[in-house]
Design a protein around this motif. Structure first.
Motif: not given
Length: 366
Positions: A218-232
């Protein structure tokens, strides 16, 4: 509860209409029992629970409601928890997990003073079945053939996975994004309307979208899916992860950005994250629970012979185990939202956690 009344036979209803209603009830019990279960729960819910229909999805002679359920604080500055299920029609277990949590909440409301006090501090909104048409048809997409998780107006910054990342070739193929000139699908717009109404202006909010898919864990995913750089807000995700792991050190979840697996076009939660956080001083964290279905298939390989078996536990005792195994995580998110001031990082701590998150999840980036 308009839908419940509409499906109830009455002496004054013409025989032809009564026959249609009987057929509709039979179809729902057979092909969409989750909706029947949800409506039964809502019909018996206390007055403190507000229920509304955000949209209705027309499918032949059926008008399938997209329900929104609200309880807790009505203050516009209270933290909020949004629970979402049924975005992909094949992944029925996602909707079932959200409905199971709702059942638990309503049962506890009758006697649990701690929960009653907690709900004076936090707002809870649930959309257990976002894609009722897809669930009725037992398909991943909505009735128009559009994958709702590829349907937002946001494009991958790098090459996405072939087909899996979203395709515009045909609605007959999986992961169809829809046509950009037609805008978002009604189900996506319904979810967007709830988010726009619920989240802006709040100091903290968290969303959990429940899915299932191939994986051993089981995984908990968080953004982003459209780019590899981290979210703010990556420091806030790391703080939440650490708080969870300190509280439940024996948990079995893996926390990761979705981009570690593949990039996609049109991810709804990338889009909502950017929309809400753009003009909001508070923090909004959209999370996705990806329940690993390979374990269910490994223990019962003949599930591979059924499309539904690829994404859902088919054995009753495993199904019950899944429904109860995520309650602690969902309760944790509720309590974390109510007490966000005690763990949400600020100042130097935020900078330190951001660096730790980048080292943990993004150190392989150039």
């Amino acid at each position: 509860m308009t839908e419940l009344r509409a499906l109830t036979p009455h002496a004054s209803i013409p025989r032809e209409q009564e026959g249609r209603d009987r057929r509709q009830r039979h179809l729902l019990r057979t092909f969409l029992p989750e909706l029947v279960d949800l409506e039964r729960i809502l019909a018996e819910a206390p007055e403190a629970v507000a229920t509304s229909v955000v949209d209705r999805i027309t499918l032949d002679e059926l008008a399938l409601p997209v329900y929104r359920v609200d309880l807790g604080s009505c203050r516009p500055d209270a933290p909020a928890v949004l629970m979402v299920g049924g975005v992909h029609g094949l992944e029925r277990i996602g909707a079932q997990v959200v409905i199971a949590w709702l059942k638990t909440l309503l049962a506890r409301l009758a006697w649990d003073k701690t929960l009653q006090g907690l709900l004076q501090q936090v707002r809870i909104t649930l959309m257990p079945i976002v894609n009722p048409g897809g669930m009725f048809l037992n398909q991943r997409s909505n009735p128009n053939g559009v994958d709702l998780m590829r349907n937002a107006p946001i494009a991958a910054q790098e090459r996405s996975a072939f087909l899996l990342g979203g395709q515009r070739l045909s609605a007959r193929l999986p992961w169809y994004t829809g046509r950009p000139d037609e805008g978002m699908e009604p189900e996506s717009q319904a979810l967007a309307a709830v988010i726009e109404d619920l989240l802006p202006g709040r100091p903290f909010s968290v969303a959990l979208d429940c899915h299932s898919g191939f994986g051993w864990q089981d995984q908990i995913w968080f953004p982003y899916a459209y780019r590899r750089r981290p979210m703010r807000r990556i420091a806030s995700v790391m703080a939440l992860k650490l708080t969870w792991e300190q509280t439940y050190p024996n948990h079995a979840y893996r926390f990761e950005p979705q981009s570690r697996h593949y990039l996609t076009h049109g991810d709804l939660w990338d889009y909502f994250y950017k929309q809400v956080n753009r003009d909001n001083a508070g923090v909004f964290l959209p999370l996705t629970l990806e329940m690993g279905s390979w374990r269910w298939i490994r223990k019962r390989p003949r599930q591979l012979l059924r499309l539904q078996g690829l994404f859902n536990p088919m054995v009753p005792h495993r199904h019950k185990r899944v429904l109860r195994s995520h309650l602690s995580w969902m309760d944790f998110l509720l309590n974390a939202a109510a007490s966000h001031e005690n763990w949400l990082p600020t100042g130097d701590q935020e900078s330190m956690l951001r660096e730790a998150a980048i080292m943990h999840w993004y150190r392989d980036l150039d």
